[in-house]
Structures are given as structure tokens and as C-alpha cells.
Design an enzyme around this catalytic site. Structure first.
Site, PDB file in Angstrom:
ATOM      1  N   CYS A  43      -9.629  -3.251 -10.138  1.00  0.00           N
ATOM      2  CA  CYS A  43      -9.386  -2.143  -9.433  1.00  0.00           C
ATOM      3  C   CYS A  43      -7.992  -2.479  -9.110  1.00  0.00           C
ATOM      4  O   CYS A  43      -7.347  -1.344  -8.134  1.00  0.00           O
ATOM      5  CB  CYS A  43     -10.351  -1.836  -8.340  1.00  0.00           C
ATOM      6  SG  CYS A  43     -10.565  -3.073  -7.021  1.00  0.00           S
ATOM      7  N   HIS A  92       0.928  -1.103   0.034  1.00  0.00           N
ATOM      8  CA  HIS A  92       0.142  -0.123   0.054  1.00  0.00           C
ATOM      9  C   HIS A  92       1.025   1.292   0.023  1.00  0.00           C
ATOM     10  O   HIS A  92       0.431   2.281  -0.520  1.00  0.00           O
ATOM     11  CB  HIS A  92      -1.031  -0.120   1.032  1.00  0.00           C
ATOM     12  CG  HIS A  92      -2.119  -0.906   0.843  1.00  0.00           C
ATOM     13  ND1 HIS A  92      -2.013  -2.489   1.128  1.00  0.00           N
ATOM     14  CD2 HIS A  92      -3.301  -0.816  -0.021  1.00  0.00           C
ATOM     15  CE1 HIS A  92      -3.278  -2.920   0.773  1.00  0.00           C
ATOM     16  NE2 HIS A  92      -3.800  -2.146  -0.164  1.00  0.00           N
ATOM     17  N   ASP A 133      -4.230  -8.524  -4.537  1.00  0.00           N
ATOM     18  CA  ASP A 133      -4.470  -9.558  -3.309  1.00  0.00           C
ATOM     19  C   ASP A 133      -4.773 -10.715  -4.279  1.00  0.00           C
ATOM     20  O   ASP A 133      -4.172 -11.904  -3.611  1.00  0.00           O
ATOM     21  CB  ASP A 133      -5.571  -9.292  -2.469  1.00  0.00           C
ATOM     22  CG  ASP A 133      -5.228  -8.515  -1.455  1.00  0.00           C
ATOM     23  OD1 ASP A 133      -4.189  -8.515  -0.886  1.00  0.00           O
ATOM     24  OD2 ASP A 133      -5.850  -7.515  -1.020  1.00  0.00           O
ATOM     25  N   GLU A 156     -11.076 -11.109  -4.930  1.00  0.00           N
ATOM     26  CA  GLU A 156      -9.601 -11.047  -4.649  1.00  0.00           C
ATOM     27  C   GLU A 156      -8.937 -11.973  -3.816  1.00  0.00           C
ATOM     28  O   GLU A 156      -7.931 -12.027  -3.470  1.00  0.00           O
ATOM     29  CB  GLU A 156      -9.396  -9.537  -3.984  1.00  0.00           C
ATOM     30  CG  GLU A 156     -10.064  -9.269  -2.760  1.00  0.00           C
ATOM     31  CD  GLU A 156      -9.658  -7.948  -1.817  1.00  0.00           C
ATOM     32  OE1 GLU A 156      -8.670  -7.305  -2.319  1.00  0.00           O
ATOM     33  OE2 GLU A 156     -10.589  -7.477  -1.031  1.00  0.00           O
TER      34      GLU A 156
HETATM   35  C1  PEP Z   1      -6.648  -5.349  -4.631  1.00  0.00           C
HETATM   36  O1  PEP Z   1      -6.219  -6.292  -3.794  1.00  0.00           O
HETATM   37  O2  PEP Z   1      -6.123  -5.511  -5.926  1.00  0.00           O
HETATM   38  C2  PEP Z   1      -7.260  -4.005  -4.225  1.00  0.00           C
HETATM   39  C3  PEP Z   1      -7.559  -3.155  -5.223  1.00  0.00           C
HETATM   40  O3  PEP Z   1      -7.449  -3.546  -3.012  1.00  0.00           O
HETATM   41  P1  PEP Z   1      -6.027  -3.149  -2.045  1.00  0.00           P
HETATM   42  O4  PEP Z   1      -4.885  -3.226  -2.970  1.00  0.00           O
HETATM   43  O5  PEP Z   1      -6.408  -2.180  -1.199  1.00  0.00           O
HETATM   44  O6  PEP Z   1      -5.902  -4.462  -1.192  1.00  0.00           O
HETATM   45 MG    MG Z   2      -7.127  -6.097  -1.843  1.00  0.00          MG
END
Ligand code: PEP
Ligand code: MG
Length: 581
Positions: free
Chosen positions: A506, A191, A459, A435
Site C-alpha cells: 500500500c 504525506h 516507510d 513497514e
Molecule cells: C507506508 O509507509 O508505505 C504507508 C503506506 O504508510 P504512510 O505513507 O501513511 O506512512
Molecule cells: Mg507508513
């Protein structure tokens, strides 16, 4: 000059002066300061000592009150060391005569003392070595802490070098002056990396020991495109990278012109390009890059950016602000995805207690374990639903029961709000993130119970391939191009199509130009990515036909190795947008 290879996680080339943050438990490397800065450095030391003295005196009083004077006296010893004139003189001399940083000066002198105590035959005194380490840590914490705070109030451009940065620390960086950063650890979809990309700060992570090799004041080049960091570059390297910096800026301006144009293929297929945000004030920037809405609002950053847990009102104000800025465009609010690598600095203890944080009590699981917290958020979302096009999305769903439980909590909230006469829009779309492989494999079942899917490839890749997304040591294994990942994505898109529900991606893959043709050809109609990635992806879509994209997807799905996939996609994409490679 030294060239180091890491993982480029946020594109761009920048050249600036380094500021080095040390992790508490690391050996503090020898670094020097400019002679004219010795006064300021001594002042920093003085402040750090004063802070430690206040802290220790408070601790002594508390401990004395609770456990008696004898135990409280332990801290008298600490205070005595901190006020010892000869120790202070030695540390100051390191700074003013050898021009060491305050951190290095503290660690050298305190370790010298620790050694002296270790060799003492008196067991009481030799035991005191732990206290010396404690004092050293307390001073270093203050010194480094000050620097971290200073990062929010910089007066000149810098490149931040750190062992690691928390996502919340990254989000707090002063974008105007922090031109880039490089860290020892981390992976492409951690993140921290995602936030850096969203903020448009070039970054390279996973450099292993960059903190030991860069000194504050060094000139550093961060090449986020190639994942390279150059320490004290020579004249040729400087010229080459200045030229690259210029070219990338020119490309950015060129891409910016696409902003108002639709994402439509040459044969007339339109897709929706949306943006991911962490904070409501990012909406303007996303729209500026051409986003037609927010496909992923990571609401957990509300928890990461303040010291106390947000109230229902805090949630509501954030959603209302995002909706106001969106002027009717859709906002997909993802419910809290806390845990794993997303925790507050003061809660890092709890995170460390998770033996396997990415497989532990995170995300929807945490919400279902803390219903009052979950309800607070759901109430705020439903209250905001009358202000615009709100959609709710549950993260990390792995079983149907979990989805049904979450829906039950939402229904409870609606009933309560009805009783209280609080207005809300009942028919808002409800979706889930796909995910976790179990959800991807059961997409057909899930599709019957929700209005849309959003594939979280970040994920999905780590759970399918058993590769920690934040671990630089296995970063080479982490790729969206693995045929197993691609099959899951294809099947989820198909299941959504069969059941006539919406589907988007996403995860970071959606914003990587390399995968645009493939995702388009697999039938994806909504892409949600970091705002700055939108123009490049749009350029690819506008330069191809659906027929060609389908050909690319068919071909890719026939490969059985990620190497073949990457080679083919690189070849195909390079023809459209050579500057990207
Ligand atoms: C993902 O896991 O692809 C996602 C968009 O959520 P995050 O990156 O916040 O885990
Ligand atoms: Mg995620």
C-alpha cells in the site's frame, strides 16, 4: 524565463498564475503587485494590523492581570508601534508607490526601524529591537495566514508556491482552483506529496528556494511528471507544455475506459487493485477509478483536519460514511498513524520536540502510550463493523510484543462492548503493516498471528536505507529499486504465501507503473494505491502474462544495484506503456 529542477511528486502539467506563501522565518523576497491591486493590498495590511492590535491588547490585559502593570506595559510599546502614523505611512507608501506586496512592505519598513533602534546609545531603546522583530512577525503571520485561509476560497486558478505545506493544509486546498503547487522542501513520499497525488494536483517539491524566485502574479508551469518548474516561460515553452497538457488529458480519457474491466493478465491471473484514502468522501473517486475496495484508510487525517481531538462518534461517523459509499466493498481501516510528518498545525511544537520524529513516539507507539485515545478509535471501528466489510490494520509494528499488546487492547474493547450490549462483528480480519525492517525480517513469525500483511514501502524504504522520506537533500538515495528493499518485499510476500495469509503493498510503489511487472512477478495479489494511479497499473497487468512478470522478477532479483533494476524495469515497461515514460 527560469527552469528549476525539483522532485516531481504528483503527475500532470499545468500552467497558471502564482500565489506565493512565505514561511515566517524566511527573508521576504521583493515582489510586486499590479498597480490596480494596491488598494486591496493596503486593505490586507489594515486587516493584519487590526488583528495584531486585538491580539496584543488581549495579551497586555492577561499579562497585567497575572504579573502586574509594569510587565503588561511591554505590550503597550508594541501597540504604540502598531498605531504609529509615520510607520503606517511608510508601509503604505511602499505599497501604493512602489507596488510592493504588503509582506515585503512590512518587512522593509520594520527592518529599517530595527536598524535605527540597534544604533541607539540608550540601552533601553536598543533592547527594543527584539520587540520590533516580534511585531514584524506578528504582522507577517497575519498576512500570510490570511493568504493561507484565502486559498480555501479562491475565485480564479492559481499555482501555490510555498516553503512547505503541511499534509493537512494540502488536503484543505481548493481543488477546483489550485492547479498545482511547488515547494522549497519535501520528498516523494512525504504525506504532503501523497495527499497531492490523491487529490490529482500536479506538484513539484524540493526546489530549495523557489519561494525566493517566484513573485505573486508570475506565470508558472508545473510539470509534475518531470519534476520541473518553469518561471515566466517563453512562447516556445508555453506551446510545448500546452501540447503536453493536452496529451496527458487524452491519455487520462483513454485509461478511464479501463475502469470497468478486471485487472487480469493475458494468461488469466487476477489481482485486486484497491485505493488508499485519507477522507471518507474520497471513496467515490476511488471507485470511479476502478478500485475494488479501500486497502488503506489513513484515519489520522481525522485528527489533522479538525482543531479538537475527534470523539468516538466522530470516528464512527467517518467509518460509517466510508462504508456507506463502498456498498459492500472492503475497507481496511488503519489505526492512527500520527506523529513524524503528520501533526496538526497547533501541535507542531510537540512535533519539534521529538529529536528524531520518524524514530520517535509515532503511530502504534503513540496509541499504546495513550490507551483511551486508542480505545476510542477501536470502539468506533468495531461499532462500524456491522455496517460492511471492515478490516483492522495496525501500523508501524516493529516487535511481536507490540502486536500482542495492541491485540490485548482490542480484546478489552470487545469485552467492554459485550458488557454494554453494543453489537459488533467478532470475526473481522486483523492485519499489520510491514513497514519496519524488523517486521519484514520476522514476517514468518508475524504471519502466524495475523490475517494479512500490507507492505508500507514508503516507510520500509526510509528505515531500510536510512533515508528520510521527506528530505529533499537525500531524495536521490530514496528508491524502491534498492536490492535490499526488494529482498525484504520478496521475503514478506513469500512468508505470507507460506502461511496462507493475504498480502498487499500500500506504499506509493504499488501505484508506480515502473514496479507493476516486478510486484506481479513476485506474487503480489493486492495492490493499494492512489485512485488516479489505478488505470495505468491495470493497463500494464492486462497487457502482460504472469509468465513474463515472473521472468522480470527473477531477472530483477539477480541485480545488485538500483541502477540496473531501474534500467531493466524501464525497458520492460516502456514496451507496454510508452506514454508513461
Ligand atoms: C507506508 O509507509 O508505505 C504507508 C503506506 O504508510 P504512510 O505513507 O501513511 O506512512
Ligand atoms: Mg507508513
Amino acid at each position: 524565463m527560469e527552469i528549476k529542477k525539483g522532485i516531481g511528486v504528483s503527475p500532470g502539467v499545468v500552467i497558471s498564475t502564482a500565489v506565493v506563501l512565505d514561511a515566517e522565518d524566511l527573508v521576504i523576497p521583493r515582489r510586486t503587485i499590479a498597480p490596480e491591486d494596491a488598494g486591496a493590498e493596503t486593505q490586507r495590511l489594515g486587516n493584519a494590523i487590526a488583528e495584531s492590535v486585538v491580539h496584543l491588547a488581549k495579551l497586555r490585559d492577561e499579562v497585567t492581570a497575572k504579573h502586574g502593570k509594569e510587565i503588561g506595559n511591554i505590550f503597550e510599546f508594541h501597540l504604540g508601534i502598531l498605531k504609529d502614523k509615520s510607520i503606517l505611512k511608510q508601509i503604505t507608501t511602499e505599497i501604493t508607490q512602489k507596488f510592493s506586496t504588503a509582506e515585503y512592505a512590512v518587512s522593509v519598513v520594520m527592518r529599517r526601524y530595527a536598524n535605527m533602534f540597534t544604533q541607539m546609545s540608550n540601552s533601553y531603546l536598543s533592547e527594543r529591537v527584539k520587540d520590533i522583530h516580534d511585531i514584524e512577525k506578528s504582522l507577517l503571520r497575519n498576512l500570510i495566514g490570511q493568504k493561507r485561509e484565502d486559498l480555501a476560497h479562491l475565485k480564479q486558478d492559481v499555482i501555490v508556491i510555498a516553503h512547505d505545506l503541511l499534509p493537512s493544509q494540502t488536503a484543505a486546498l481548493d481543488k477546483l482552483h489550485v492547479k498545482g503547487f511547488a515547494t522549497d522542501v519535501g520528498g516523494r513520499t512525504s504525506h504532503t506529496a501523497i495527499v497531492a497525488r490523491a487529490m490529482g494536483i500536479p506538484a513539484v517539491v524540493g526546489l530549495v528556494n523557489v519561494t525566493a524566485e517566484v513573485s505573486g502574479g508570475d506565470t508558472v508551469i508545473i510539470d509534475g511528471n518531470r519534476g520541473v518548474v518553469i518561471i515566466n516561460p517563453d512562447v516556445d515553452q508555453l506551446a510545448e507544455h500546452r501540447e503536453m497538457e493536452r496529451k496527458l488529458e487524452a491519455l487520462e480519457i483513454q485509461l478511464h475506459e479501463l475502469r470497468e474491466l478486471p485487472a487480469i493478465t493475458k494468461d488469466g491471473h487476477t489481482v485486486s487493485l484497491q485505493a488508499n484514502i485519507e477522507f471518507p468522501n474520497e471513496v467515490d473517486d476511488a471507485v470511479k477509478h476502478g478500485a475494488l475496495g479501500i486497502g488503506l484508510y489513513r484515519t489520522e487525517f481525522l485528527y489533522l483536519s479538525q482543531d479538537t481531538d475527534p470523539t468516538e462518534e466522530d470516528h464512527y461517523n467517518a467509518y460509517a460514511e466510508a462504508l456507506r459509499r463502498l456498498h459492500g466493498k472492503p475497507l481496511v481501516i488503519r489505526t492512527l498513524d500520527l506523529g513524524a510528518d503528520k501533526y496538526r498545525e497547533d501541535k507542531s511544537g510537540a512535533a519539534q520536540q521529538e529529536r528524531n520524529p520518524f524514530l520517535g513516539d509515532r503511530s502504534i507507539r503513540m496509541c499504546l502510550h495513550d490507551i483511551p485515545m486508542f480505545k476510542r478509535q477501536l470502539r468506533a471501528i468495531m461499532r462500524a463493523s456491522v455496517l460492511g466489510d471492515v478490516r483492522i490494520m495496525f501500523p508501524m509494528i516493529s516487535t511481536l510484543m507490540e502486536l500482542r499488546q495492541a491485540k490485548m487492547v482490542l480484546n478489552d474493547v470487545l469485552e467492554e462492548m459485550e458488557e454494554e450490549d453494543i453489537p459488533f462483528r467478532r470475526e473481522i480480519p486483523l492485519g499489520i503493516m510491514i513497514e519496519v525492517p524488523s517486521a519484514a525480517l520476522m514476517a514468518n513469525n508475524f504471519a502466524k498471528e495475523v490475517n494479512f500483511f500490507s507492505i508500507g514501502t514508503n516507510d520500509l524504504i526510509q528505515y531500510t536505507l536510512a533515508v528520510d522520506r521527506t528530505n529533499e537533500r537525500v531524495a536521490g538515495l530514496y528508491t524502491p529499486a534498492h536490492p535490499a528493499v526488494l529482498q525484504l518485499i520478496r521475503d514478506v510476500i513469500r512468508a505470507a504465501g507460506r502461511n496462507s495469509i493475504g498480502v498487499s503493498v500500500c506504499g506509493e510503489m504499488a501505484g508506480e507503473p515502473l514496479y507493476t511487472l516486478l510486484l506481479l512477478g513476485l506474487g503480489l495479489t493486492t495492490f493499494s494505491m492512489n485512485g488516479p494511479d489505478i488505470p495505468e497499473v491495470k493497463k500494464i497487468i492486462r497487457s502482460t502474462t504472469m509468465e513474463h512478470a515472473r521472468f522480470v522478477a527473477r531477472k530483477v532479483m539477480s541485480f545488485d544495484s538500483e541502477r540496473q533494476v531501474m534500467h531493466f524495469l524501464r525497458d520492460q515497461t516502456r514496451k507496454i506503456i510508452p506514454e508513461a515514460f
